[in-house]
Design an enzyme around this catalytic site. Structure first.
Site, PDB file in Angstrom:
ATOM      1  N   ASP A 373      11.059  25.456  12.388  1.00 44.64           N
ATOM      2  CA  ASP A 373      11.798  24.906  11.258  1.00 44.64           C
ATOM      3  C   ASP A 373      12.867  25.902  10.860  1.00 44.64           C
ATOM      4  O   ASP A 373      12.610  27.097  10.753  1.00 44.64           O
ATOM      5  CB  ASP A 373      10.855  24.618  10.094  1.00 44.64           C
ATOM      6  CG  ASP A 373       9.908  23.487  10.430  1.00 44.64           C
ATOM      7  OD1 ASP A 373      10.407  22.364  10.599  1.00 44.64           O
ATOM      8  OD2 ASP A 373       8.703  23.721  10.530  1.00 44.64           O
ATOM      9  N   THR A 374      14.051  25.400  10.583  1.00 48.54           N
ATOM     10  CA  THR A 374      15.240  26.228  10.514  1.00 48.54           C
ATOM     11  C   THR A 374      16.205  25.615   9.508  1.00 48.54           C
ATOM     12  O   THR A 374      16.093  24.451   9.185  1.00 48.54           O
ATOM     13  CB  THR A 374      15.908  26.272  11.917  1.00 48.54           C
ATOM     14  OG1 THR A 374      14.962  26.753  12.867  1.00 48.54           O
ATOM     15  CG2 THR A 374      17.128  27.162  11.948  1.00 48.54           C
ATOM     16  N   ILE A 375      17.159  26.418   9.035  1.00 47.30           N
ATOM     17  CA  ILE A 375      18.300  25.840   8.320  1.00 47.30           C
ATOM     18  C   ILE A 375      19.567  26.164   9.097  1.00 47.30           C
ATOM     19  O   ILE A 375      19.661  27.206   9.747  1.00 47.30           O
ATOM     20  CB  ILE A 375      18.415  26.346   6.863  1.00 47.30           C
ATOM     21  CG1 ILE A 375      18.654  27.874   6.787  1.00 47.30           C
ATOM     22  CG2 ILE A 375      17.197  25.939   6.071  1.00 47.30           C
ATOM     23  CD1 ILE A 375      20.067  28.310   6.738  1.00 47.30           C
TER      24      ILE A 375
END
Length: 566
Positions: A373-375
């Site tokens: 999970d990343t931005i």
């Protein structure tokens, strides 16, 4: 029965020949955002507004990107935070070139492969103290700010400090992922105290405060990067890991240094697509594009069996090389120039046939030689500077390891190491693990064209390729390119060295929007097709009109994000 239901659902979902939007854009959930001076696109509307406010105050696109990234660490801790790593590509209008930054941290120097072997550990666990590596984000902020910043760091971090003290309402998607993380991470010291409300995740719309994070950011605003890596913050981290069976130390933090790197590119039908070299996976996108360039997509329509088949086969070839070559270049240099060369792509392309899918793929041998999970965010200012930035704790909210009084969680990126001697990505002290997070950029005729990225573990290079194809091959605009249904192939030789499900060609997972005829044909020639377990990724992008300088922004519907400009 599962496949039949899947095909039936896709039939219902497939748009008719006449698009459902007045502008004729079949897949776009909304129009592009257009503005004359500046643009920001992030996965949270409040972070987007912070970035715009910083640029209105005279800040550069880099100042805005740092401010937005800091805000996302507070507002979207399910995907990032200052306990994680950081990569960026910056278009500098003064030098008229791209600059790359690798802000990934290294493994603890006191932890060895022998330790894992003595404990009988064959895979690094996804949570707890063992997968933690040095966080590189804060160093990356100050490195970019030192070269391209205009406003004082106190001013850049001030909006997030205020929100951390006063509170903000939690967004819907963030609340969903937060709730999923709480049960498994609450076992680790500090997590429940810092990241729950009475032992539960905050709910959609509920106000969330993080005064500990506000205090930490204030220390950075006052004391700079060394306040994090050589001051009380580093000492707190050191003591926490010593007390909880970990290895990350003050010495590891004090020794950390990110690095400026040269982006690498390939030309795809007249557009130069740029990525960062390993230890990340960006060049997988370039390898895929080189293979796909050998096919005439003026005669292949979006969503057709040929489109999906060729994309999946190109992915298999690139990911075989990803497993063999992509690692920390200080320990295992990769033949990057050869891997992204056109002759090598032509050699690999010969392995593809239209009649059936590849079942097993071995890495190529150039001469001279998947969850997360990343931005992602992108900013652009009135002077023409554009920033493509990606940041992550890796798996969800990270390791769960939450030092007291700091307000952030340490990443679990070290899970990506392999516990096999001799493997390119084998664990070694002071080594950077294989990285999934990759920013991207497109130039045309030496001018900036699109700054973009797409989150989601092994989906990222696959997503990058699909965005480029949607823009270049299928004539989509910036918004439609991100909203169009996606393909994800699962089952490749992984960075761990495992050949996951590739003995039967792996699995093609499709989002809704592909026609029944495509699914049926893919199955007939031997592909395993499944309903998407996604959604796949989270896309932001900014395009600059080379003639007018006007910016176009896009933020897709799979996230809570926003593109906005002024």
């Amino acid at each position: 029965m599962r496949v039949f239901l899947f095909c039936f659902a896709l039939t219902l979902a497939w748009p008719s020949a006449a698009a459902d939007r007045i502008t004729g854009r079949a897949f776009a959930t909304r129009s592009e955002v257009i503005a004359p001076k500046a643009m920001a696109a992030t996965s949270h509307p409040l972070a987007t507004q912070i970035a715009l406010d910083v640029m209105k105050q005279g800040g550069s696109a880099v100042d805005a990107a740092i401010a937005a990234n800091a805000a996302l660490g507070l507002m979207e801790p399910t995907g990032n935070g200052m306990g994680g790593d950081f990569f960026a590509i910056i278009w500098d209008p003064k030098t008229r070139k791209l600059h790359g930054y690798n802000g990934s941290g290294r493994s603890p120097k006191s932890l060895t492969l022998e330790y894992f072997q003595q404990k009988g550990i064959t895979d690094i666990p996804p949570t707890g103290p063992l997968p933690v590596s040095v966080p590189g984000t804060v160093d990356g902020w100050f490195a970019l700010h030192g070269r391209f910043g205009k406003l004082p760091m106190k001013q850049v971090l001030a909006p997030t400090i205020r929100y951390a003290r006063d509170g903000h309402p939690v967004a819907e998607t963030v609340a969903y992922y937060w709730n999923r993380s709480v049960p498994k991470l609450s076992q680790y010291p500090g997590f429940k105290e810092h990241f729950t409300i009475g032992g539960r995740a905050p709910r959609t719309g509920e106000m969330w405060k993080n005064p500990s994070l506000a205090n930490t950011l204030q220390k950075l605003a006052d004391g700079g990067r060394d306040a994090f890596y050589k001051g009380d913050i580093a000492r707190t981290i050191d003591a926490y890991f010593k007390a909880n069976g970990g290895f990350l130390s003050y010495e590891d933090l004090a020794a950390h240094q990110g690095e400026w790197v040269e982006p690498v590119s390939t030309n795809y039908r007249g557009y130069d697509v740029w990525e960062l070299p390993p230890n990340g996976q960006g060049i997988a996108a370039l390898q895929m594009l080189n293979v796909l360039e050998g096919y005439d997509f003026t005669k292949i329509s979006f969503g057709s069996p040929e489109h999906v088949h060729l994309f999946v086969e190109a992915k298999k070839l690139a990911f075989a090389d990803r497993a063999r070559w992509y690692a920390d270049p200080a320990f295992q240099p990769a033949p990057v120039a050869k891997l992204i060369s056109k002759p090598y792509a032509a050699q690999r392309r010969k392995l593809i046939t239209m009649e059936k899918p590849l079942k097993e793929v071995q890495p190529g041998t150039p001469q001279e030689l998947q969850e997360g999970d990343t931005i992602y965010l992108t900013t652009a200012d009135a002077n023409g500077m554009m920033v493509s930035l990606i940041q992550s704790n890796y798996r969800g909210m990270g390791s769960g390891m939450t030092p007291p009084g700091l307000g952030f969680i340490l990443q679990d990126r070290g899970e990506m190491f392999v516990l096999k001697p001799g493997h390119p990505n084998s664990f070694e002290p002071g080594k950077r693990p294989f990285q999934t997070i990759i920013p991207a950029f497109i130039t045309k005729d030496g001018k900036p064209f699109v700054s973009f990225g797409l989150m989601g573990g092994a989906m990222q290079p696959q997503g990058h390729v699909q965005i480029v194809m949607n823009l270049v091959d299928f004539g989509m605009n910036l918004q439609e390119a991100g909203d169009a249904p996606r393909i994800q192939h699962e089952g490749s030789t992984e960075p761990t060295g495992q050949n996951t499900a590739m003995s039967d060609g792996g699995v093609v997972q499709l989002e809704s929007g592909y026609p029944y005829e495509t699914v049926r044909t893919l199955m007939d020639i031997g592909h395993h097709v499944e309903w998407a377990l996604g959604p796949y990724g989270g896309y932001q992008a900014i395009r600059r009109d080379p003639e007018t300088g006007v910016y176009y922004g896009a933020s897709e519907s799979r996230k809570d994000g926003q593109a906005a400009g002024y």
